[in-house]
Scaffold this active site. Structure first.
Site, PDB file in Angstrom:
ATOM      1  N   GLY A  13       5.864  38.449  29.338  1.00  0.00           N
ATOM      2  CA  GLY A  13       5.646  39.691  30.366  1.00  0.00           C
ATOM      3  C   GLY A  13       4.624  40.429  29.492  1.00  0.00           C
ATOM      4  O   GLY A  13       4.991  41.344  28.468  1.00  0.00           O
ATOM      5  N   LYS A  81       9.029  44.411  34.470  1.00  0.00           N
ATOM      6  CA  LYS A  81       9.900  45.540  35.168  1.00  0.00           C
ATOM      7  C   LYS A  81      11.412  44.987  35.261  1.00  0.00           C
ATOM      8  O   LYS A  81      11.741  44.061  35.531  1.00  0.00           O
ATOM      9  CB  LYS A  81       9.459  45.549  36.740  1.00  0.00           C
ATOM     10  CG  LYS A  81       8.080  46.242  36.663  1.00  0.00           C
ATOM     11  CD  LYS A  81       7.702  46.747  38.320  1.00  0.00           C
ATOM     12  CE  LYS A  81       6.529  46.955  38.531  1.00  0.00           C
ATOM     13  NZ  LYS A  81       5.850  45.870  39.259  1.00  0.00           N
ATOM     14  N   ALA A  82      12.149  46.330  35.040  1.00  0.00           N
ATOM     15  CA  ALA A  82      13.826  46.092  35.235  1.00  0.00           C
ATOM     16  C   ALA A  82      14.019  45.718  36.620  1.00  0.00           C
ATOM     17  O   ALA A  82      13.304  46.111  37.504  1.00  0.00           O
ATOM     18  CB  ALA A  82      14.533  47.583  34.854  1.00  0.00           C
ATOM     19  N   SER A 134      11.855  51.945  22.224  1.00  0.00           N
ATOM     20  CA  SER A 134      11.068  53.342  22.446  1.00  0.00           C
ATOM     21  C   SER A 134       9.895  53.416  21.468  1.00  0.00           C
ATOM     22  O   SER A 134       9.933  52.779  20.297  1.00  0.00           O
ATOM     23  CB  SER A 134      12.057  54.157  22.075  1.00  0.00           C
ATOM     24  OG  SER A 134      11.464  55.580  22.463  1.00  0.00           O
ATOM     25  N   GLY A 136       6.505  54.023  23.361  1.00  0.00           N
ATOM     26  CA  GLY A 136       5.438  53.772  24.190  1.00  0.00           C
ATOM     27  C   GLY A 136       4.422  52.702  23.596  1.00  0.00           C
ATOM     28  O   GLY A 136       4.845  51.996  22.691  1.00  0.00           O
ATOM     29  N   LYS A 188      19.604  53.496  24.823  1.00  0.00           N
ATOM     30  CA  LYS A 188      18.073  53.815  25.056  1.00  0.00           C
ATOM     31  C   LYS A 188      18.143  54.801  26.248  1.00  0.00           C
ATOM     32  O   LYS A 188      17.509  55.725  26.407  1.00  0.00           O
ATOM     33  CB  LYS A 188      17.527  52.600  25.474  1.00  0.00           C
ATOM     34  CG  LYS A 188      15.922  52.643  25.944  1.00  0.00           C
ATOM     35  CD  LYS A 188      15.128  53.349  24.965  1.00  0.00           C
ATOM     36  CE  LYS A 188      13.858  53.820  25.265  1.00  0.00           C
ATOM     37  NZ  LYS A 188      13.071  53.257  26.673  1.00  0.00           N
ATOM     38  N   HIS A 191      18.951  58.082  24.830  1.00  0.00           N
ATOM     39  CA  HIS A 191      17.722  58.476  24.322  1.00  0.00           C
ATOM     40  C   HIS A 191      16.749  59.183  25.262  1.00  0.00           C
ATOM     41  O   HIS A 191      16.151  60.189  25.050  1.00  0.00           O
ATOM     42  CB  HIS A 191      17.077  57.429  23.540  1.00  0.00           C
ATOM     43  CG  HIS A 191      15.804  57.589  22.944  1.00  0.00           C
ATOM     44  ND1 HIS A 191      14.855  57.530  23.913  1.00  0.00           N
ATOM     45  CD2 HIS A 191      15.282  57.963  21.846  1.00  0.00           C
ATOM     46  CE1 HIS A 191      13.524  57.807  23.149  1.00  0.00           C
ATOM     47  NE2 HIS A 191      13.838  57.653  21.908  1.00  0.00           N
ATOM     48  N   ASN A 192      16.582  58.475  26.451  1.00  0.00           N
ATOM     49  CA  ASN A 192      15.730  58.974  27.430  1.00  0.00           C
ATOM     50  C   ASN A 192      16.021  60.280  27.888  1.00  0.00           C
ATOM     51  O   ASN A 192      15.421  61.161  28.302  1.00  0.00           O
ATOM     52  CB  ASN A 192      15.587  57.990  28.393  1.00  0.00           C
ATOM     53  CG  ASN A 192      14.400  56.741  28.062  1.00  0.00           C
ATOM     54  OD1 ASN A 192      14.411  56.664  26.865  1.00  0.00           O
ATOM     55  ND2 ASN A 192      13.857  56.192  28.726  1.00  0.00           N
ATOM     56  N   GLU A 195      15.268  62.847  25.773  1.00  0.00           N
ATOM     57  CA  GLU A 195      14.194  63.047  25.765  1.00  0.00           C
ATOM     58  C   GLU A 195      13.440  64.154  26.861  1.00  0.00           C
ATOM     59  O   GLU A 195      12.476  64.698  26.528  1.00  0.00           O
ATOM     60  CB  GLU A 195      13.461  61.806  25.749  1.00  0.00           C
ATOM     61  CG  GLU A 195      11.832  61.683  25.711  1.00  0.00           C
ATOM     62  CD  GLU A 195      11.205  60.329  25.953  1.00  0.00           C
ATOM     63  OE1 GLU A 195      11.865  59.449  25.442  1.00  0.00           O
ATOM     64  OE2 GLU A 195      10.375  60.163  27.040  1.00  0.00           O
TER      65      GLU A 195
HETATM   66  P1  2AM Z   1       2.285  40.286  36.140  1.00  0.00           P
HETATM   67  O1  2AM Z   1       1.279  40.475  35.083  1.00  0.00           O
HETATM   68  O2  2AM Z   1       2.505  38.671  36.599  1.00  0.00           O
HETATM   69  O3  2AM Z   1       2.338  41.056  37.275  1.00  0.00           O
HETATM   70  C1  2AM Z   1       4.882  44.664  34.265  1.00  0.00           C
HETATM   71  O4  2AM Z   1       4.803  44.637  35.617  1.00  0.00           O
HETATM   72  C2  2AM Z   1       5.034  43.300  33.628  1.00  0.00           C
HETATM   73  O5  2AM Z   1       6.208  42.639  34.645  1.00  0.00           O
HETATM   74  C3  2AM Z   1       3.877  42.286  33.991  1.00  0.00           C
HETATM   75  O6  2AM Z   1       3.797  41.513  32.911  1.00  0.00           O
HETATM   76  C4  2AM Z   1       4.397  41.543  35.328  1.00  0.00           C
HETATM   77  O7  2AM Z   1       3.633  40.254  35.641  1.00  0.00           O
HETATM   78  C5  2AM Z   1       5.724  41.535  35.095  1.00  0.00           C
HETATM   79  N1  2AM Z   1       6.422  41.010  36.467  1.00  0.00           N
HETATM   80  C6  2AM Z   1       6.761  41.890  37.488  1.00  0.00           C
HETATM   81  N2  2AM Z   1       7.459  41.199  38.253  1.00  0.00           N
HETATM   82  C7  2AM Z   1       7.493  40.030  37.710  1.00  0.00           C
HETATM   83  C8  2AM Z   1       8.301  38.988  38.279  1.00  0.00           C
HETATM   84  N3  2AM Z   1       9.006  38.791  39.457  1.00  0.00           N
HETATM   85  N4  2AM Z   1       8.266  37.608  37.618  1.00  0.00           N
HETATM   86  C9  2AM Z   1       7.617  37.424  36.414  1.00  0.00           C
HETATM   87  N5  2AM Z   1       7.120  38.755  35.807  1.00  0.00           N
HETATM   88  C10 2AM Z   1       6.902  39.979  36.449  1.00  0.00           C
END
Ligand code: 2AM
Length: 487
Positions: A13, A81-82, A134, A136, A188, A191-192, A195
């Site tokens: 990522g 991404k979460a 944390s 940035g 975390k 923490h946010n 913040e």
């Molecule tokens: P990407 O560059 O291929 O889009 C922030 O968006 C990070 O999360 C990026 O590195 C993005 O990869 C990765 N990301 C988002 N969705 C994803 C997914 N479904 N599978 C793998 N990586 C993902």
């Protein structure tokens, strides 16, 4: 591939945080493998590793090559991404992982997702950490504050790495094993939330100084620079001073005045307030900062309300309040109000953590949490050392407000705090964070509250019963009958 060529750790990522954290790990001397779904980011990271000092970083273009390039037991940090992307990334990578390997999610993940993934990982023999990061972009590159929770074994596997990668302060690296389960993500998240509170309180100090005190941006920059040399010394106060100094390249004056007054957010502040409500913990300062972000989003409605209320006869009282203000005194009062408000906000955040720690048996060490927030992260501040010491003095401290040192500081600052809030109220300058903190303080410190009346009302209309201050037991009274049929 020869064993010697294997990397110590991997990172998948490579958006901004991932790239910077990977380069940080490599710079600290730990060979790292990197991977990203979109391969151009792998090349970008490889280029940066070259130009930023020929760092020991190798790029990989498939999950399999990536995983096989890491020495066993493997540790792999995921920074995507979460939510669903984390599950998808885990699925892609874990297909090539072996029992004993570790997955570390460094995103701002909801703690229950981490707890689910811990179980899923365990079923495959894998170890799991949910690690709050944390600081940035800059923190990730040069030293973030790290909040890893989950498998203790997994933490031990990467302890030497994270202790070097984290920000360093005089009492150690800004990382510690937080606890089991989703505790790292939860800490975390709070923490946010803290913040959010800090940023809100600083914006209110700015609002009062600007509108009640009549300070220019140049003066504001000077004041914040000065505050950053004292008890308020912190990253957020420091960057605020810088913000006031930046000229607008498209016109007259400073850029800050041209920025649209609508605040963005990603959700961790909302989660903090939701959790506070779930756990019956009062967090009014953090809630006020969240509410203020919501209200800031209603720009059109606010402009309309301003107009409608002006037409309805609303007077702007700022000028008359300002004319009676001693500027120097106001500046000093606002500094004290900001500090006292912050103490209450941190007290709320810490008490939320304590409630969750009890519920989940996390056994959180609050002194350690304050310590690892002293460097690297957005809320880093000199004042956190005082919080650390307060919890070292008494690990079971009911509230920061009743720590003997903080109690003294609150008492010393309360007159100034009340003056600032009073002036703001009469000038019609909203200070929801400072007001929430002051009301929290005044509610918490009073041995007797008007809750007796609320209890009486509840008993009158719902027979909810009440307790008495002077005798044991649970009571119910026929209030209406007694009140209306006196004879
Ligand atoms: P990407 O560059 O291929 O889009 C922030 O968006 C990070 O999360 C990026 O590195 C993005 O990869 C990765 N990301 C988002 N969705 C994803 C997914 N479904 N599978 C793998 N990586 C993902």
């Amino acid at each position: 591939m020869e064993a010697a060529a294997l990397s110590r750790i991997g990172l998948a990522g490579l958006a901004v945080m991932g790239q910077n954290l990977a380069l940080n790990v490599a710079e600290k001397g730990f060979p790292i493998s990197v991977y990203n779904r979109t391969t151009s980011k792998v090349d970008e990271t490889l280029d940066r590793a070259q130009t930023e000092g020929q760092l020991p970083l190798t790029g990989h273009y498939t999950p399999r090559d990536f995983i096989l390039s890491i020495q066993k037991p493997r540790s792999v940090i995921i920074l995507v991404k979460a939510g669903a992307p984390v599950d998808q990334t885990i699925a892609a990578l874990s297909a090539h992982m072996e029992p004993g390997d570790t997955i570390i999610d460094g995103g701002n993940e909801w703690y229950e997702n981490t707890e689910r993934r811990i179980v899923e990982a365990e079923n495959k023999g894998l170890l799991y950490l949910g690690m709050g990061v944390s600081g940035g972009e800059e923190g990730a590159r040069n030293g973030p504050s790290l909040m890893p929770g989950g498998s203790f074994q997994a933490y031990n596997n990467i302890k030497d790495i994270v202790e070097k990668v984290a920000a360093q302060v005089e009492d150690g690296p800004c990382v510690t094993y937080i606890g089991t389960g989703g505790s790292g993500n939860f800490v975390k998240m709070v923490h946010n939330g803290i913040e959010y509170g800090d940023m809100q309180l600083i914006s209110e100090a700015y609002d009062v100084l600007k509108n009640v005190g009549g300070l220019s941006n140049v003066e504001l920059a000077e004041i914040f620079d000065e505050w950053n040399k004292g008890e308020l010394e912190s990253f957020l106060v420091e960057i605020t001073a810088d913000i006031f100094k930046v000229k607008d390249e498209h016109g007259e004056g400073e850029l800050v005045d041209k920025i649209l007054d609508k605040t963005g957010m990603k959700g961790t502040g909302k989660w903090t307030v939701q959790q506070a409500a779930e756990l019956s913990v009062a967090a009014p300062t953090i809630a006020a900062s969240l509410d203020c972000r919501y209200l800031s989003g209603l720009k059109d409605e606010r402009e309309n309300a301003e107009k409608v209320l002006a037409e309805a006869g609303m007077k702007d009282d700022v000028a008359s309040v300002r004319s009676g203000v001693d500027k120097k005194r106001l500046i000093d009062d606002v500094r004290q109000a900001l500090y006292a408000s912050k103490i209450c906000s941190y007290a709320q955040g810490m008490n939320l953590l304590r409630a969750k720690s009890v519920e989940k048996n996390w056994n959180l060490n609050f002194g350690e949490l304050a310590r690892i927030w002293k460097g690297g992260c957005i809320i880093r501040a000199v004042f956190l050392d005082r919080i650390k010491k307060a919890y070292q003095r008494n690990p079971n401290l009911a509230s920061l407000v009743v720590d003997p040192e903080f109690a003294k500081e609150m008492v010393q600052r309360q007159a100034a705090w009340r003056r600032v809030v009073g002036l703001a109220v009469s000038a019609g300058i909203s200070t929801p964070g400072m007001c929430a903190s002051l009301a929290y303080f005044d509610t918490y410190r009073r041995g007797r509250l008007p809750a007796n009346l609320v209890q009486a009302q509840r008993d009158l209309f719902g027979a909810h019963t009440y307790e008495r201050v002077d005798r044991e037991g649970v009571f119910h009274t026929e209030w209406t009958k007694l009140a209306r049929n006196k004879s």
